[in-house]
Scaffold this active site. Structure first.
Site, mmCIF file in Angstrom:
data_model
loop_
_atom_site.group_PDB
_atom_site.id
_atom_site.type_symbol
_atom_site.label_atom_id
_atom_site.label_comp_id
_atom_site.label_asym_id
_atom_site.label_seq_id
_atom_site.Cartn_x
_atom_site.Cartn_y
_atom_site.Cartn_z
ATOM 1 N N HIS A 7 -2.955 26.925 32.692
ATOM 2 C CA HIS A 7 -3.125 26.036 34.031
ATOM 3 C C HIS A 7 -2.501 24.905 34.078
ATOM 4 C CE1 HIS A 7 -7.314 25.740 33.287
ATOM 5 N NE2 HIS A 7 -7.167 24.617 33.565
ATOM 6 N N HIS A 79 -4.826 17.698 35.008
ATOM 7 C CA HIS A 79 -4.928 17.954 33.540
ATOM 8 C C HIS A 79 -3.961 19.264 33.499
ATOM 9 C CE1 HIS A 79 -8.570 20.448 34.737
ATOM 10 N NE2 HIS A 79 -7.850 21.494 33.966
ATOM 11 N N GLU A 130 -6.629 20.075 28.516
ATOM 12 C CA GLU A 130 -7.488 20.887 28.135
ATOM 13 C C GLU A 130 -7.059 21.975 27.184
ATOM 14 O OE1 GLU A 130 -8.936 23.096 31.700
ATOM 15 O OE2 GLU A 130 -10.510 24.221 31.062
HETATM 16 C C1 LIG Z 1 -13.758 24.433 35.837
HETATM 17 C C2 LIG Z 1 -13.890 24.215 34.282
HETATM 18 C C3 LIG Z 1 -12.636 23.547 33.660
HETATM 19 C C4 LIG Z 1 -11.569 24.866 33.607
HETATM 20 O O1 LIG Z 1 -12.040 25.888 33.093
HETATM 21 O O2 LIG Z 1 -10.422 24.682 33.722
HETATM 22 C C5 LIG Z 1 -12.113 22.483 34.197
HETATM 23 O O3 LIG Z 1 -10.703 22.211 34.142
HETATM 24 S S1 LIG Z 1 -13.269 21.337 34.386
HETATM 25 C C6 LIG Z 1 -12.245 19.985 35.173
HETATM 26 C C7 LIG Z 1 -12.853 18.808 35.152
HETATM 27 N N1 LIG Z 1 -13.461 18.078 33.905
HETATM 28 C C8 LIG Z 1 -13.192 17.281 33.208
HETATM 29 O O4 LIG Z 1 -12.159 16.286 33.690
HETATM 30 C C9 LIG Z 1 -13.625 16.982 32.240
HETATM 31 C C10 LIG Z 1 -13.039 15.758 31.065
HETATM 32 N N2 LIG Z 1 -12.802 14.575 31.678
HETATM 33 C C11 LIG Z 1 -13.435 13.598 31.333
HETATM 34 O O5 LIG Z 1 -14.379 13.453 30.566
HETATM 35 C C12 LIG Z 1 -13.202 12.309 32.235
HETATM 36 O O6 LIG Z 1 -12.834 12.609 33.571
HETATM 37 C C13 LIG Z 1 -12.283 11.401 31.574
HETATM 38 C C14 LIG Z 1 -10.678 11.984 31.277
HETATM 39 C C15 LIG Z 1 -12.811 10.627 30.169
HETATM 40 C C16 LIG Z 1 -12.044 10.121 32.595
HETATM 41 O O7 LIG Z 1 -13.365 9.525 32.739
HETATM 42 P P1 LIG Z 1 -13.625 8.631 34.077
HETATM 43 O O8 LIG Z 1 -14.803 8.117 33.980
HETATM 44 O O9 LIG Z 1 -13.107 9.310 35.254
HETATM 45 O O10 LIG Z 1 -12.289 7.693 34.075
HETATM 46 P P2 LIG Z 1 -12.041 6.165 32.985
HETATM 47 O O11 LIG Z 1 -12.216 5.102 33.825
HETATM 48 O O12 LIG Z 1 -13.189 6.108 31.907
HETATM 49 O O13 LIG Z 1 -10.722 6.539 32.514
HETATM 50 C C17 LIG Z 1 -10.229 6.015 31.491
HETATM 51 C C18 LIG Z 1 -8.620 5.908 31.417
HETATM 52 O O14 LIG Z 1 -8.117 6.985 31.479
HETATM 53 C C19 LIG Z 1 -7.557 7.274 32.862
HETATM 54 N N3 LIG Z 1 -7.884 8.901 33.371
HETATM 55 C C20 LIG Z 1 -8.623 9.348 33.822
HETATM 56 N N4 LIG Z 1 -8.775 10.469 34.290
HETATM 57 C C21 LIG Z 1 -7.298 10.904 33.897
HETATM 58 C C22 LIG Z 1 -6.610 11.651 34.217
HETATM 59 N N5 LIG Z 1 -6.994 13.024 34.745
HETATM 60 N N6 LIG Z 1 -5.206 11.713 33.781
HETATM 61 C C23 LIG Z 1 -4.718 10.753 33.089
HETATM 62 N N7 LIG Z 1 -5.411 9.413 32.915
HETATM 63 C C24 LIG Z 1 -6.575 9.531 33.363
HETATM 64 C C25 LIG Z 1 -7.923 6.371 33.827
HETATM 65 O O15 LIG Z 1 -6.970 5.936 34.682
HETATM 66 C C26 LIG Z 1 -8.299 5.320 32.943
HETATM 67 O O16 LIG Z 1 -6.934 4.691 32.532
HETATM 68 P P3 LIG Z 1 -7.146 2.838 32.793
HETATM 69 O O17 LIG Z 1 -7.124 2.789 34.184
HETATM 70 O O18 LIG Z 1 -5.605 2.753 32.483
HETATM 71 O O19 LIG Z 1 -8.017 2.174 32.002
HETATM 72 CO CO LIG Z 2 -8.971 23.281 33.859
#
Ligand SMILES: CC[C@@H](C(=O)O)C(=O)SCCNC(=O)CCNC(=O)[C@H](O)C(C)(C)COP(=O)(O)OP(=O)(O)OC[C@H]1O[C@@H](n2cnc3c(N)ncnc32)[C@H](O)[C@@H]1OP(=O)(O)O
Ligand SMILES: [Co+2]
Length: 134
Positions: A7, A79, A130
């Site tokens: 997905h 993602h 993922e």
């Molecule tokens: C329903 C279950 C499952 C399925 O079966 O399909 C799912 O899909 S669950 C979906 C939701 N779950 C998750 O996303 C779990 C994993 N995600 C995480 O652990 C966090 O979201 C993260 C990825 C570690 C980000 O953490 P967060 O605290 O929100 O942000 P940060 O500020 O620490 O981010 C650091 C850095 O990364 C960039 N970032 C954040 N999210 C994304 C993204 N989705 N895509 C691309 N880049 C992302 C963020 O912009 C920061 O960058 P800088 O600003 O340059 O530092």
């Molecule tokens: Co998902």
């Protein structure tokens, strides 16, 4: 090692509006909202002929998608999910390549009842990735 694209997930600010758009404007097969409290999201799956779209909306106070939506208030691609046959072997191989596996590294059960893991977007060309064992 990776298999099919399972997905593409899109974080949305209005889940019902997004459901209606895919159903009515795009004519897609749209599922019912499904709460995933262990993951902090409500999901809606949209079945396409060759893959799925997963609409994501925050659930609870510590949703992992809240920060993303704060930065992208109109929503956006959150993602991609690839299928793997053996998620522990995939995890170990990716770690050995220097990629960060998020959380404690232990697979959790995802929306399809199958084990999932996430790879840090900064290690994956800016794309949160993922893996789902099929
Ligand atoms: C329903 C279950 C499952 C399925 O079966 O399909 C799912 O899909 S669950 C979906 C939701 N779950 C998750 O996303 C779990 C994993 N995600 C995480 O652990 C966090 O979201 C993260 C990825 C570690 C980000 O953490 P967060 O605290 O929100 O942000 P940060 O500020 O620490 O981010 C650091 C850095 O990364 C960039 N970032 C954040 N999210 C994304 C993204 N989705 N895509 C691309 N880049 C992302 C963020 O912009 C920061 O960058 P800088 O600003 O340059 O530092
Ligand atoms: Co998902």
């Amino acid at each position: 090692m990776i298999g099919r694209l399972n997905h593409v997930a899109i974080a949305v600010p209005d889940l019902e509006a997004a459901r209606a758009q895919y159903r009515d404007a795009l004519g897609a097969k749209v599922g019912a909202p499904q709460d995933e409290p262990d993951h902090g999201v409500t999901v809606v799956f949209i079945e396409l002929p060759n893959t799925k779209i997963e609409l994501l909306y925050p659930l609870g106070e510590d949703s992992p998608i809240q920060g993303f939506l704060d930065k992208n208030p109109a929503g956006g691609i959150h993602h991609v999910c690839y299928e793997v046959e053996d998620i522990l072997a995939a995890r170990d191989r990716l770690r050995a390549s220097g990629l960060r596996v998020l959380g404690d590294g232990e697979p959790r059960i995802g929306a399809h009842g199958k084990p999932v893991l996430f790879l840090h977007p900064k290690d994956m060309n800016g794309t949160l990735t993922e893996l789902e064992q099929v």
